[in-house]
Design a protein around this motif. Structure first.
Motif, PDB file in Angstrom:
ATOM      1  N   ILE A   1      -4.256   6.738  -1.845  1.00  0.00           N
ATOM      2  CA  ILE A   1      -3.688   5.429  -1.510  1.00  0.00           C
ATOM      3  C   ILE A   1      -3.883   4.482  -2.695  1.00  0.00           C
ATOM      4  O   ILE A   1      -4.975   4.387  -3.258  1.00  0.00           O
ATOM      5  N   SER A   2      -2.806   3.782  -3.052  1.00  0.00           N
ATOM      6  CA  SER A   2      -2.874   2.764  -4.113  1.00  0.00           C
ATOM      7  C   SER A   2      -2.320   1.443  -3.571  1.00  0.00           C
ATOM      8  O   SER A   2      -1.607   1.408  -2.566  1.00  0.00           O
ATOM      9  N   GLY A   3      -2.667   0.369  -4.242  1.00  0.00           N
ATOM     10  CA  GLY A   3      -2.186  -0.951  -3.833  1.00  0.00           C
ATOM     11  C   GLY A   3      -1.625  -1.714  -5.018  1.00  0.00           C
ATOM     12  O   GLY A   3      -2.060  -1.530  -6.160  1.00  0.00           O
ATOM     13  N   ALA A   4      -0.649  -2.582  -4.737  1.00  0.00           N
ATOM     14  CA  ALA A   4      -0.030  -3.380  -5.796  1.00  0.00           C
ATOM     15  C   ALA A   4       0.437  -4.703  -5.209  1.00  0.00           C
ATOM     16  O   ALA A   4       0.834  -4.789  -4.055  1.00  0.00           O
TER      17      ALA A   4
ATOM     18  N   ASP B   1       3.909  -2.685   3.560  1.00  0.00           N
ATOM     19  CA  ASP B   1       3.736  -4.023   2.981  1.00  0.00           C
ATOM     20  C   ASP B   1       2.936  -4.882   3.954  1.00  0.00           C
ATOM     21  O   ASP B   1       3.307  -5.000   5.136  1.00  0.00           O
ATOM     22  N   ALA B   2       1.868  -5.477   3.457  1.00  0.00           N
ATOM     23  CA  ALA B   2       1.001  -6.274   4.323  1.00  0.00           C
ATOM     24  C   ALA B   2       0.736  -7.635   3.680  1.00  0.00           C
ATOM     25  O   ALA B   2       0.430  -7.713   2.485  1.00  0.00           O
ATOM     26  N   PRO B   3       0.850  -8.739   4.455  1.00  0.00           N
ATOM     27  CA  PRO B   3       0.546 -10.061   3.904  1.00  0.00           C
ATOM     28  C   PRO B   3      -0.959 -10.315   3.864  1.00  0.00           C
ATOM     29  O   PRO B   3      -1.717  -9.802   4.691  1.00  0.00           O
ATOM     30  N   ILE B   4      -1.388 -11.092   2.912  1.00  0.00           N
ATOM     31  CA  ILE B   4      -2.790 -11.492   2.841  1.00  0.00           C
ATOM     32  C   ILE B   4      -3.067 -12.522   3.926  1.00  0.00           C
ATOM     33  O   ILE B   4      -2.315 -13.482   4.100  1.00  0.00           O
ATOM     34  N   LYS B   5      -4.139 -12.314   4.680  1.00  0.00           N
ATOM     35  CA  LYS B   5      -4.590 -13.260   5.701  1.00  0.00           C
ATOM     36  C   LYS B   5      -6.073 -13.518   5.482  1.00  0.00           C
ATOM     37  O   LYS B   5      -6.862 -12.578   5.438  1.00  0.00           O
ATOM     38  N   LYS B   6      -6.411 -14.784   5.286  1.00  0.00           N
ATOM     39  CA  LYS B   6      -7.781 -15.194   5.002  1.00  0.00           C
ATOM     40  C   LYS B   6      -8.340 -14.444   3.806  1.00  0.00           C
ATOM     41  O   LYS B   6      -9.493 -14.020   3.781  1.00  0.00           O
TER      42      LYS B   6
ATOM     43  N   PHE C   1       0.853  -1.180   0.000  1.00  0.00           N
ATOM     44  CA  PHE C   1       0.000   0.000   0.000  1.00  0.00           C
ATOM     45  C   PHE C   1       0.896   1.239   0.000  1.00  0.00           C
ATOM     46  O   PHE C   1       1.798   1.367   0.841  1.00  0.00           O
ATOM     47  N   THR C   2       0.641   2.140  -0.945  1.00  0.00           N
ATOM     48  CA  THR C   2       1.423   3.369  -1.055  1.00  0.00           C
ATOM     49  C   THR C   2       0.514   4.570  -0.832  1.00  0.00           C
ATOM     50  O   THR C   2      -0.533   4.691  -1.498  1.00  0.00           O
ATOM     51  N   ALA C   3       0.907   5.410   0.106  1.00  0.00           N
ATOM     52  CA  ALA C   3       0.134   6.621   0.427  1.00  0.00           C
ATOM     53  C   ALA C   3       0.896   7.847  -0.068  1.00  0.00           C
ATOM     54  O   ALA C   3       2.078   8.034   0.270  1.00  0.00           O
ATOM     55  N   THR C   4       0.225   8.697  -0.878  1.00  0.00           N
ATOM     56  CA  THR C   4       0.825   9.913  -1.405  1.00  0.00           C
ATOM     57  C   THR C   4       0.087  11.105  -0.814  1.00  0.00           C
ATOM     58  O   THR C   4      -1.129  11.252  -1.021  1.00  0.00           O
ATOM     59  N   ALA C   5       0.818  11.911  -0.055  1.00  0.00           N
ATOM     60  CA  ALA C   5       0.229  13.086   0.601  1.00  0.00           C
ATOM     61  C   ALA C   5       1.116  14.296   0.325  1.00  0.00           C
ATOM     62  O   ALA C   5       2.139  14.194  -0.370  1.00  0.00           O
ATOM     63  N   ALA C   6       0.711  15.443   0.893  1.00  0.00           N
ATOM     64  CA  ALA C   6       1.475  16.667   0.657  1.00  0.00           C
ATOM     65  C   ALA C   6       2.897  16.531   1.175  1.00  0.00           C
ATOM     66  O   ALA C   6       3.839  17.115   0.628  1.00  0.00           O
TER      67      ALA C   6
END
Length: 311
Positions: free
Chosen positions: A293-296, A273-278, A261-266
């Protein structure tokens, strides 16, 4: 040509012949080598010896000779070295257990003179199948990702070199992902095909006549596809998460797959980085102002999520 010259010439020719043939033999005992050396010093053009044009591993075989009187018979072959006395002119019967290994065999008959012959023992009918499959784990929907190779052997573990037809099958649900009959070439048959679309165990079968061999390939979800993000503010910042993550065939992506997850602010950019759980990846982003916020995950990008600042 004198008797001595003839003997030396014949012995030299015999030695050369045995040396050439000997390159293909793996087991000749020291005792048999001594017997051969004794025979090589004699004239080698007397009695005739006739061997069959073909022989099969494990089956009895008859060799014929001419002449009369007693003689010494030598059999040299794959893991075999035998010697026994025979009567010339009578058939020499070899038991099947002396011919279990496929390959070249050399026979020599010596009395006052010697004679030799060579015959080849072929593998018998297929009795077992060795089957190798690669890989043991594969993503779904991958081109030419699954391959297998099969080797037919007879009851004595000789590789069967005569052409045999092997049927390769990859059953999938009520149908078949792959089904093809392949003739062996030099004792081997192989295939290559794509993986299926559903995660889970994939049965791979090789069949020949009334017996078969089975292997299992574990199909797993491929890369994530169509990431969808949602988020909302809370007391600590912004809680952002994905909807359940699937690959492009609809299979749930394995837990542990990383989503960034990337957050772009002023004030700049930050990444979590977050792992997938369930099936879902979640992250906490500490940002009080407006943020995008974007995700990849891998090469897949999700939607952009715009969150306003704190009221």
């Amino acid at each position: 040509m004198s008797w001595l010259t003839s003997t030396v010439w014949a012995g030299t020719s015999m030695r050369r012949s045995l040396l050439i043939s000997g390159a293909r033999f793996s087991a000749i005992s020291a005792a048999s080598a001594i017997f051969l050396a004794a025979c090589l010093g004699q004239i080698c053009w007397a009695q005739s010896i006739t061997v069959p044009s073909s022989a099969v591993a494990g089956e009895p075989l008859t060799i014929t000779t001419t002449g009369s009187g007693k003689a010494t018979f030598y059999l040299l072959g794959q893991g075999v070295s035998n010697k026994h006395e025979i009567s010339l002119g009578e058939p020499i019967k070899l038991r099947g257990d002396a011919l279990r290994n496929a390959g070249d065999y050399h026979v020599i008959v010596c009395s006052d003179t010697c004679h030799s012959a060579t015959f080849y023992v072929s593998a018998g009918k297929p009795a077992s199948l060795t089957f190798l499959v690669h890989p043991s784990r594969v993503p779904v929907s991958q081109q030419d990702a699954v391959s297998g190779v099969a080797f037919p052997f007879d009851q004595f573990h000789n590789l069967v070199l005569t052409p045999e037809t092997i049927n390769f099958q990859l059953p999938a649900g009520n149908g078949s992902l792959f089904n093809r009959s392949v003739p062996t070439q030099a004792g081997v048959a192989w295939f290559r095909t794509s993986s299926g679309k559903s995660a889970g165990a994939l049965q791979v079968v090789a069949a020949l006549d009334d017996f078969n061999a089975r292997r299992v390939v574990q199909q797993v979800a491929s890369d994530p596809c169509n990431l969808r993000l949602t988020g909302q503010r809370n007391a600590q910042g912004i809680l952002v998460q994905t909807e359940p993550v699937h690959d492009c065939s609809g299979n749930p992506v394995p837990d542990g797959t990383i989503v960034s997850f990337t957050a772009t602010a002023a004030g700049g950019k930050s990444t979590v980085d977050a792992p997938i759980k369930k099936g879902i990846a979640r992250a906490e982003i500490e940002e009080s102002g407006p943020v995008v916020i974007s995700g990849a995950s891998g090469v897949v990008l999700g939607n952009e999520l715009r969150v306003g600042g704190k009221p």
